[in-house]
Scaffold this motif. Structure first.
Motif, PDB file in Angstrom:
ATOM      1  N   LYS A  90       9.620 -25.944  29.104  1.00  0.00           N
ATOM      2  CA  LYS A  90      10.104 -26.100  27.722  1.00  0.00           C
ATOM      3  C   LYS A  90      11.400 -25.326  27.518  1.00  0.00           C
ATOM      4  CE  LYS A  90       8.417 -25.593  22.985  1.00  0.00           C
ATOM      5  NZ  LYS A  90       9.007 -24.448  22.312  1.00  0.00           N
ATOM      6  N   GLU A  94      15.027 -27.065  26.588  1.00  0.00           N
ATOM      7  CA  GLU A  94      15.781 -26.657  25.402  1.00  0.00           C
ATOM      8  C   GLU A  94      17.181 -26.174  25.776  1.00  0.00           C
ATOM      9  OE1 GLU A  94      13.037 -23.916  23.607  1.00  0.00           O
ATOM     10  OE2 GLU A  94      11.832 -25.546  22.745  1.00  0.00           O
ATOM     11  N   SER A  98      17.249 -30.781  25.376  1.00  0.00           N
ATOM     12  CA  SER A  98      16.152 -31.746  25.285  1.00  0.00           C
ATOM     13  C   SER A  98      14.887 -31.048  24.802  1.00  0.00           C
ATOM     14  CB  SER A  98      15.925 -32.417  26.647  1.00  0.00           C
ATOM     15  OG  SER A  98      15.062 -33.524  26.522  1.00  0.00           O
ATOM     16  N   THR A  99      13.774 -31.769  24.817  1.00  0.00           N
ATOM     17  CA  THR A  99      12.492 -31.235  24.354  1.00  0.00           C
ATOM     18  C   THR A  99      11.358 -31.809  25.194  1.00  0.00           C
ATOM     19  OG1 THR A  99      12.074 -33.057  22.822  1.00  0.00           O
ATOM     20  CG2 THR A  99      13.330 -31.165  21.955  1.00  0.00           C
TER      21      THR A  99
END
Length: 157
Positions: A90, A94, A98-99
């Motif tokens: 994650k 980031e 993005s996610t």
């Protein structure tokens, strides 16, 4: 994809007409460092980039479950190791813009298929709706005392 960009004269490559200048701009590869993970991975002397981005596609390497404060590998349950590697993923996503919601594909590498249910229980918390495509691969061992790595491919919206 090429909106707002000036296009050169098309060239024919493998029978397709391609605007090469624009194609090269979109496909440029960018290496993204993600601290403190980049520094921790360097200690392992692994010849890899943590995150690469090309156009709107992001590729995140798998990581051992690093302790965020010390950089040492966390020796804990498979559930805790899975949480750590997904939190690291994650963070990397980031950093690249993005996610988790934009992940297209994950590869899960684990030292035992006996841990499949425990990994799935944690994994489903990070991808509760419409999870990405995924492959679960049993690996015999790692060059360190950990049981899991997860890498991914994602997009940037």
């Amino acid at each position: 994809m090429f909106e707002g960009r000036s296009l050169d004269s098309p060239k024919v490559i493998d029978g397709r007409r391609i605007h090469t200048e624009s194609f090269e701009n979109v496909m440029k590869r960018e290496i993204i460092r993600v601290e403190p993970l980049s520094t921790y991975l360097e200690r392992w002397k692994a010849p890899t980039s943590e995150v690469t981005r090309s156009g709107n596609t992001v590729y995140v390497s798998g990581f051992p479950p690093f302790d965020r404060e010390t950089g040492e590998v966390v020796k804990d349950s498979i559930e805790r190791q899975t949480e750590i590697v997904l939190d690291q993923m994650k963070l990397c996503l980031e950093a690249a813009g993005s996610t988790l919601e934009n992940v297209l594909k994950c590869h899960v590498y684990c030292t035992s298929v006996e841990m499949f249910a425990q990994v799935n229980a944690v994994y489903s918390r990070y991808f509760p709706n419409d999870p990405p495509a995924r492959t679960f691969v049993n690996v015999p061992a790692w060059p360190g005392p950990f049981d899991i790595e997860i890498d991914c491919i994602a997009v940037i919206e």
